[in-house]
Motif scaffolding. Structure first.
Motif, mmCIF file in Angstrom:
data_model
loop_
_atom_site.group_PDB
_atom_site.id
_atom_site.type_symbol
_atom_site.label_atom_id
_atom_site.label_comp_id
_atom_site.label_asym_id
_atom_site.label_seq_id
_atom_site.Cartn_x
_atom_site.Cartn_y
_atom_site.Cartn_z
ATOM 1 N N LEU A 1 51.987 -39.520 46.820
ATOM 2 C CA LEU A 1 52.401 -39.119 45.480
ATOM 3 C C LEU A 1 53.209 -40.221 44.802
ATOM 4 O O LEU A 1 53.102 -40.426 43.587
ATOM 5 C CB LEU A 1 53.208 -37.822 45.549
ATOM 6 N N ASP B 1 45.499 -28.963 50.631
ATOM 7 C CA ASP B 1 46.778 -28.889 49.925
ATOM 8 C C ASP B 1 47.182 -30.237 49.348
ATOM 9 O O ASP B 1 47.655 -30.324 48.206
ATOM 10 C CB ASP B 1 47.877 -28.385 50.866
ATOM 11 N N GLN C 1 47.794 -31.448 45.401
ATOM 12 C CA GLN C 1 49.003 -32.131 44.950
ATOM 13 C C GLN C 1 48.663 -33.470 44.298
ATOM 14 O O GLN C 1 49.194 -33.823 43.236
ATOM 15 C CB GLN C 1 49.952 -32.372 46.128
#
Length: 232
Positions: free
Chosen positions: A59, A85, A89
């Motif tokens: 991220l 998941d 994200q």
């Protein structure tokens, strides 16, 4: 409206399409990944490659402009899919996701098993690629999983013509399970005017099916996909 999540399926130029789009979208935050298996896309096409990334690390990289290639380590130096998941994200953190969602063993055409292609639910637009280099060549040499067609299994030396090309593209479109407005078809490898002219009947037939189909060459015109998918 420009798509955020673009899945790429079929054969005959998926990796080239992925690399080309990653390069021309370098001013945006881009994730390059797969739901099957792919070789990493290193610089200069992607800014960095992350293998088995921790969520925070991925991220953080996606906050910067440029394409980040990410996936889990697989056999043979390839990457495989991120966890569902983490993909969710990462998608939220990017401007664009480019996802290779099919495999074709480097052949120009493909037929699909019941579990293929592997389209993520986030897919806004699916690009189907088909390679014109298959024309006039035996199906056994040019179509991945050709034996899924009973006629071709019985006659593997059947030459690929326009009907065979159409069969593969239509089978791929059906396997995607998306409405036509969320599909694009690129008849790739039209490296000469003669090949482009030869493919025109196939393009016309696919347009009659309601599919947005174009003939082109990603080697001759690398900006084709950007203009078509992100600019028009």
């Amino acid at each position: 409206m420009q798509p955020k999540f673009v899945s790429i399926v079929g054969a005959g130029g998926k990796t080239t399409a992925l690399r080309t789009l990653a390069r021309v979208l370098a001013s945006r935050r881009v994730l390059v990944t797969t739901t099957t298996h792919m070789f990493p896309v290193p610089p200069p096409d992607c800014r960095t490659v992350l293998t088995d990334p921790a969520p925070d690390a991925l991220l953080a990289q996606l906050q910067l402009p440029g394409a980040v290639c990410a996936g889990r380590q697989a056999e043979g130096g390839k990457l495989c899919t991120l966890s569902p998941d983490l993909l969710v994200q990462a998608t939220s953190a990017t401007d664009v996701v480019l996802c290779e969602a099919d495999g074709a063993h480097r052949l120009p055409l493909k037929l699909h098993r019941a579990d293929e292609p592997v389209l993520p639910p986030q897919t806004d637009l699916c690009l189907i690629v088909a390679g014109l280099s298959a024309l006039c060549q035996p199906v056994q040499d040019t179509v991945h999983r050709y034996a899924l067609c009973p006629n071709w299994a019985a006659n593997p030396e059947q030459l690929v013509g326009i009907p065979e090309l159409l069969y593969c593209v239509r089978e791929t479109a059906a396997a995607c399970g998306l409405p036509p407005e969320r599909l694009r078809v690129l008849l790739n490898q039209a490296d000469t005017p003669a090949l482009a002219a030869l493919a025109e009947p196939a393009a016309q037939a696919l347009r009659a099916d309601g599919l947005d189909c174009r003939i082109g060459s990603l080697h001759v015109d690398p900006a084709l996909l950007y203009r078509w998918i992100f600019s028009e």
